[in-house]
Design a protein around this motif. Structure first.
Motif, PDB file in Angstrom:
ATOM      1  N   PRO B  18       0.822  -1.207   0.000  1.00 17.48           N
ATOM      2  CA  PRO B  18       0.000   0.000   0.000  1.00 17.48           C
ATOM      3  C   PRO B  18       0.864   1.269   0.000  1.00 17.48           C
ATOM      4  O   PRO B  18       0.364   2.354  -0.261  1.00 17.48           O
ATOM      5  N   VAL B  23       0.539   3.788  -6.033  1.00 18.36           N
ATOM      6  CA  VAL B  23      -0.668   3.709  -5.200  1.00 18.36           C
ATOM      7  C   VAL B  23      -0.905   5.038  -4.495  1.00 18.36           C
ATOM      8  O   VAL B  23      -2.030   5.542  -4.448  1.00 18.36           O
ATOM      9  N   LYS B  24       0.180   5.619  -3.995  1.00 21.20           N
ATOM     10  CA  LYS B  24       0.058   6.906  -3.299  1.00 21.20           C
ATOM     11  C   LYS B  24      -0.440   8.000  -4.243  1.00 21.20           C
ATOM     12  O   LYS B  24      -1.276   8.824  -3.869  1.00 21.20           O
ATOM     13  N   ARG B  27      -4.103   7.482  -4.805  1.00 18.78           N
ATOM     14  CA  ARG B  27      -4.877   7.870  -3.614  1.00 18.78           C
ATOM     15  C   ARG B  27      -4.991   9.376  -3.464  1.00 18.78           C
ATOM     16  O   ARG B  27      -5.969   9.891  -2.917  1.00 18.78           O
ATOM     17  N   HIS B  30      -8.119  11.522  -4.249  1.00 18.38           N
ATOM     18  CA  HIS B  30      -9.261  11.760  -3.361  1.00 18.38           C
ATOM     19  C   HIS B  30      -9.340  13.231  -2.967  1.00 18.38           C
ATOM     20  O   HIS B  30     -10.383  13.696  -2.509  1.00 18.38           O
ATOM     21  N   LEU B  42     -11.093   9.559  -9.912  1.00 13.42           N
ATOM     22  CA  LEU B  42     -11.271   8.140  -9.603  1.00 13.42           C
ATOM     23  C   LEU B  42     -12.722   7.720  -9.791  1.00 13.42           C
ATOM     24  O   LEU B  42     -13.636   8.446  -9.406  1.00 13.42           O
ATOM     25  N   GLU B  44     -15.105   4.131  -9.095  1.00  9.60           N
ATOM     26  CA  GLU B  44     -15.033   2.827  -8.447  1.00  9.60           C
ATOM     27  C   GLU B  44     -16.167   1.915  -8.876  1.00  9.60           C
ATOM     28  O   GLU B  44     -17.308   2.345  -8.993  1.00  9.60           O
ATOM     29  N   LYS B  98      -7.644   0.501   0.338  1.00 12.04           N
ATOM     30  CA  LYS B  98      -6.889   1.714   0.658  1.00 12.04           C
ATOM     31  C   LYS B  98      -7.087   2.743  -0.469  1.00 12.04           C
ATOM     32  O   LYS B  98      -7.281   3.934  -0.210  1.00 12.04           O
ATOM     33  N   ILE B  99      -7.034   2.295  -1.698  1.00  9.13           N
ATOM     34  CA  ILE B  99      -7.204   3.199  -2.838  1.00  9.13           C
ATOM     35  C   ILE B  99      -8.642   3.727  -2.905  1.00  9.13           C
ATOM     36  O   ILE B  99      -8.867   4.908  -3.116  1.00  9.13           O
ATOM     37  N   ARG B 101     -10.584   3.918  -0.457  1.00  8.27           N
ATOM     38  CA  ARG B 101     -10.910   4.491   0.850  1.00  8.27           C
ATOM     39  C   ARG B 101     -12.211   3.951   1.401  1.00  8.27           C
ATOM     40  O   ARG B 101     -13.033   4.702   1.935  1.00  8.27           O
TER      41      ARG B 101
END
Lengths: 282, 282
Positions: B18, B23-24, B27, B30, B42, B44, B98-99, B101
């Motif tokens: 993660p 990945v960061k 993220r 968001h 993003l 989902e 995690k991605i 959230r």
């Protein structure tokens, strides 16, 4: 000049620790099982709590920030709670945030008793409309439906099966206090249908499979607007139990509406027909 | 029988940490400031991502659980992304959570480029309706309005001033993919009014102060349905700029509707009038 503490000061308890037992008991009401076993629920914010007392609900425990006692509505809530035998807890903002489970809580949280009616004692004849809700998952949708129901002069909501809890804090919040003036019943479909046979009126469901346009049906009093789960809609056997299945037209790519939107389209059609019948004098 | 890795396998990157830089970076989307500076967002869930590619959007980076490659829609998303020069990251459920959230993420998250249109290049004549939105705070409300707009065959949304971001993950989720077929413009009121003078049609706002019932007005093409902030509604100077201010009737204790509900009541009235004019053949 000596200042004597008034009777309110003596009756108000101050809590500074978020680990306090009473705080913990209040926070437990975020969980449905505790709300059910206690028969109580949480409502947050001055506006919603004022709506509660205006609608004849009493606050059992009012949790407030100290400065709220100088606020017009806050002072009214404190006085009303104490006058009705409730208790008032004065807490810091971090403790209130912990109780409300959100940052920047809106000044006050109240603990109130839930009010459910038994279907057998409800007489719906003459009512404009009710919502009948099956399998709604999102308390925000449920609260929003109650708010719209209130706006169209509806009587209440009948929750079937595994509908989410209107008394969750998110549900109360989304209802904007309309929860306090709408009648609430929880029952099963069979009991509902047996009761409804004595009430007259119409049970109308929306369905993507329906061919009749929702505006081609005349909605009598009482009209029961039947809405199902966000993803799956009404189960087939419940659709089969409806007096009418109607289609809300859709013209774009979207093949469905949010359930609270679909409910509002139906509820406003019911209100508008009623307005036309009465020449706007209803 | 020897199994040779296919070209897809070679093109798909596996990420287990993660803390991975990519990945960061995903993220970070968001946050609105990162979405704005990157011009990306993003989305989902398989259903919403499928809607995106069906509407001609390309997924730049597709993040999927391994088992999604055996899923009909998942496999289609992977193939489409690779065919269009995008990259696919295969991650474990904790990394995807995690991605996204959220717990239980829906199998896939995509990174896509935002699409904004310049108002000057938009020709709205002939369109049934647009939403014009000012100061909407809740991305769930904004997404729900886009979903309803799509359902009534609307053309798009014009966002004024400090409206929340339709490209937040909550907004995309609430739109259920309708975001991908609605045109989006961000501008200020003055520019909007100057443009609108050349489009004809009607700008209609709802107001508690209005005396004209929303059903007493004839809505032409294009009708611009103007909705304001959840708490405060439209600012007075914006109300003054409307061609019509109308009242949605309310009969209960509620003194307002949720903004996405009020929008839907207006949008369905616009659609219904259009249906009546065309004898249902629109």
């Amino acid at each position: 000049m000596s200042v004597e503490p008034n009777s309110q000061d003596r009756a108000i308890k101050r809590i500074t620790s978020p680990g306090n037992t009473q705080v913990k008991a209040i926070r437990a009401l975020h969980q449905k099982k505790h709300r059910e076993s206690e028969g109580r629920f949480l409502a947050e914010g001055l506006r919603i709590l004022a709506e509660a007392i205006d609608q004849g609900h009493a606050i059992e425990t009012l949790v407030v920030l100290p400065e709220m006692r100088d606020h017009r509505v806050g002072a009214r809530l404190v006085a009303h709670t104490l006058d009705n035998g409730g208790s008032v807890l004065e807490v810091s903002e971090p403790v209130l945030a912990k109780i409300a489970r959100k940052d920047n809580p809106q000044g006050a949280v109240g603990v109130l008793p839930q009010r459910w009616e038994r279907l057998e004692t409800v007489d719906a004849t003459g009512d404009r409309c009710w919502a009948v809700l099956e399998g709604i998952r999102d308390p925000g949708n449920l609260g929003t439906i109650l708010r719209t129901l209130d706006a169209v002069g509806g009587a209440g909501a009948i929750l079937l099966d595994q509908c989410c809890d209107p008394y969750s804090i998110e549900g109360v919040r989304a209802s904007m206090g309309s929860l306090f003036c709408q009648r609430l019943v929880h029952t099963d479909f069979q009991t509902f249908q047996a009761w409804r046979a004595r009430q007259g009126g119409m049970l109308v469901g929306t369905s993507l499979k329906a061919t009749r346009d929702y505006q081609q049906v005349t909605y009598p009093r009482p009209t029961f607007v039947f809405m199902g789960n966000e993803q799956s809609g009404l189960p087939a056997e419940y659709e089969a139990g409806c007096d009418e299945l109607v289609l809300i037209p859709m013209r774009g790519r979207a093949d469905s509406l949010n359930v609270s939107i679909a409910a509002s389209v139906m509820l406003y059609e019911v209100l508008n027909q009623d307005r036309r019948r009465s020449g706007g004098q209803e």
